[in-house]
Design a protein around this motif. Structure first.
Motif, PDB file in Angstrom:
ATOM      1  N   ALA A 133       0.802  -1.113  -0.097  1.00 35.69           N
ATOM      2  CA  ALA A 133       0.090   0.004  -0.110  1.00 35.69           C
ATOM      3  C   ALA A 133       0.880   1.285   0.093  1.00 35.69           C
ATOM      4  CB  ALA A 133      -0.997  -0.036   1.199  1.00 35.69           C
ATOM      5  N   ARG A 134       1.869   1.223   0.721  1.00 35.30           N
ATOM      6  CA  ARG A 134       2.931   2.324   0.764  1.00 35.30           C
ATOM      7  C   ARG A 134       3.366   2.728  -0.522  1.00 35.30           C
ATOM      8  NH1 ARG A 134       7.375   1.561   5.169  1.00 35.30           N
ATOM      9  NH2 ARG A 134       7.851   3.813   4.665  1.00 35.30           N
ATOM     10  N   ILE A 135       3.937   1.680  -1.137  1.00 36.18           N
ATOM     11  CA  ILE A 135       4.631   1.670  -2.516  1.00 36.18           C
ATOM     12  C   ILE A 135       3.554   2.173  -3.562  1.00 36.18           C
ATOM     13  CG2 ILE A 135       5.753   0.470  -4.363  1.00 36.18           C
ATOM     14  CD1 ILE A 135       6.810  -1.377  -2.159  1.00 36.18           C
ATOM     15  N   ALA A 136       2.382   1.636  -3.531  1.00 34.70           N
ATOM     16  CA  ALA A 136       1.073   2.007  -4.492  1.00 34.70           C
ATOM     17  C   ALA A 136       0.893   3.397  -4.180  1.00 34.70           C
ATOM     18  CB  ALA A 136      -0.051   1.142  -4.019  1.00 34.70           C
ATOM     19  N   GLU A 137       0.606   3.956  -3.005  1.00 37.35           N
ATOM     20  CA  GLU A 137       0.279   5.219  -2.944  1.00 37.35           C
ATOM     21  C   GLU A 137       1.722   6.268  -3.489  1.00 37.35           C
ATOM     22  OE1 GLU A 137      -2.774   5.053   0.978  1.00 37.35           O
ATOM     23  OE2 GLU A 137      -1.003   5.815   1.053  1.00 37.35           O
ATOM     24  N   GLN A 138       2.685   5.791  -3.198  1.00 38.16           N
ATOM     25  CA  GLN A 138       3.643   6.674  -3.660  1.00 38.16           C
ATOM     26  C   GLN A 138       3.726   6.666  -5.039  1.00 38.16           C
ATOM     27  OE1 GLN A 138       7.146   4.583  -1.976  1.00 38.16           O
ATOM     28  NE2 GLN A 138       6.459   5.330   0.142  1.00 38.16           N
ATOM     29  N   ASN A 139       3.123   5.602  -5.862  1.00 37.88           N
ATOM     30  CA  ASN A 139       3.337   5.829  -7.320  1.00 37.88           C
ATOM     31  C   ASN A 139       1.743   6.123  -7.691  1.00 37.88           C
ATOM     32  OD1 ASN A 139       5.880   4.396  -8.538  1.00 37.88           O
ATOM     33  ND2 ASN A 139       5.520   3.554  -6.580  1.00 37.88           N
ATOM     34  N   ASN A 140       0.956   6.728  -6.900  1.00 41.51           N
ATOM     35  CA  ASN A 140      -0.263   7.311  -7.441  1.00 41.51           C
ATOM     36  C   ASN A 140      -1.313   6.294  -7.760  1.00 41.51           C
ATOM     37  OD1 ASN A 140       0.510  10.160  -6.997  1.00 41.51           O
ATOM     38  ND2 ASN A 140       1.642   9.711  -8.812  1.00 41.51           N
ATOM     39  N   VAL A 141      -1.118   4.958  -7.255  1.00 45.10           N
ATOM     40  CA  VAL A 141      -2.041   3.944  -7.494  1.00 45.10           C
ATOM     41  C   VAL A 141      -2.995   3.844  -6.400  1.00 45.10           C
ATOM     42  CG1 VAL A 141      -2.654   1.464  -7.894  1.00 45.10           C
ATOM     43  CG2 VAL A 141      -0.629   2.705  -8.964  1.00 45.10           C
ATOM     44  N   ALA A 142      -4.428   4.100  -6.545  1.00 44.07           N
ATOM     45  CA  ALA A 142      -5.440   4.368  -5.353  1.00 44.07           C
ATOM     46  C   ALA A 142      -5.545   3.071  -4.672  1.00 44.07           C
ATOM     47  CB  ALA A 142      -6.613   4.930  -6.095  1.00 44.07           C
ATOM     48  N   VAL A 143      -5.366   3.036  -3.266  1.00 43.87           N
ATOM     49  CA  VAL A 143      -5.662   2.141  -2.549  1.00 43.87           C
ATOM     50  C   VAL A 143      -6.924   2.589  -1.615  1.00 43.87           C
ATOM     51  CG1 VAL A 143      -4.914   0.617  -0.679  1.00 43.87           C
ATOM     52  CG2 VAL A 143      -3.511   1.203  -2.393  1.00 43.87           C
ATOM     53  N   GLN A 144      -8.078   1.861  -2.043  1.00 45.08           N
ATOM     54  CA  GLN A 144      -9.270   2.213  -1.230  1.00 45.08           C
ATOM     55  C   GLN A 144      -9.164   1.759   0.125  1.00 45.08           C
ATOM     56  OE1 GLN A 144     -13.171  -0.132  -1.815  1.00 45.08           O
ATOM     57  NE2 GLN A 144     -13.597   1.677  -3.259  1.00 45.08           N
TER      58      GLN A 144
END
Length: 245
Positions: free
Chosen positions: A103-114
């Motif tokens: 989740a941390r990596i996704a958010e850093q790469n602007n991939v939305a985690v609901q």
């Protein structure tokens, strides 16, 4: 770019409006196949992915990641997650930590985690202070037997036990090297869930997950032990899909 073949994909009912896809992160030592019933229940309403860690199944001969962050980074880089977003992440036991790092990596790469569902998982900022997990064969098997979730007859099978201990050892070693500052937070909401009779986690420790989100934190329980989810597959899937706490 397509997803790596070891990411198990079950499409949801695409005749409906697409909702958040669910990504499942297995517990230490487990293969993606262990979560097939849960993934099938989730895919009744939404696209579902189950990730496979190295050192098992078709990734048996891939090198073990040195850290949980390395593991999560490899999983994130294994496919175009932005095309499946927004994402709903579900991690069980060690998988909760892998999902948190993902989740941390996704958010850093602007991939939305609901939302991040952490199931019977240790709190990131407290792991470094816990006793190290065992890595010797006998101690590993004893620890896995204590957790439950694996048929004792399989644990008694030498070939199966060797594969399981090798996979679990790699995961435990990565977890033993893990540390996370208490100030680290994700933007996504976190929901913690566990079995009421789980002797590895309790309500007090699970509530500390609230310190790792800037969003909303919620907590719920099911009857059962560390592998409560095996007894509540359909109900748990319905709650995850509906984001019901």
């Amino acid at each position: 770019m397509s997803f790596a073949p070891w990411i198990k994909y079950l499409p949801g009912p695409h005749e409906r409006r697409r909702t958040a896809a669910t990504v499942i992160f297995p517990h230490a030592g487990a293969s993606a196949a262990y979560y097939r019933p849960f993934a099938a229940a989730l895919s009744a309403a939404a696209d579902t992915f189950t990730v496979q860690y190295p050192q098992r199944a078709e990734r048996l001969h891939e090198p073990a990641p040195q850290t949980v962050h390395d593991l999560a980074r490899g999983l994130f880089e294994a496919g175009p997650w932005s095309s499946a977003a927004p994402l709903r992440l579900f991690g069980h036991s060690m998988g909760a930590i892998v999902a948190f790092e993902f989740a941390r990596i996704a958010e850093q790469n602007n991939v939305a985690v609901q939302k991040l569902w952490v199931s019977a998982g240790p709190v990131p900022s407290h792991i470094a202070g816990l006793p190290e997990l065992p890595t010797g064969d006998e101690e590993l098997l004893a620890d896995l037997a204590d957790l439950g979730g694996t048929d004792p007859r399989l644990l008694a099978d030498q070939e199966f036990a060797a594969l399981l201990t090798n996979a679990a050892r790699c995961d435990y070693q990565a977890l033993n090297r893990y540390s996370c500052d208490a100030t680290v937070r994700i933007r996504a909401d976190i929901h913690a869930v566990a079995g009421r009779q789980d002797h590895r986690v309790d309500a007090a420790s699970l509530r500390r997950w609230a310190n790792h989100t800037e969003g909303r934190f919620t907590l719920s329980f099911f009857e059962g032990g560390h592998f409560y989810l095996n007894e509540h597959v359909d109900t748990l899937a319905s709650r995850v899909l509906a984001d019901v706490c």
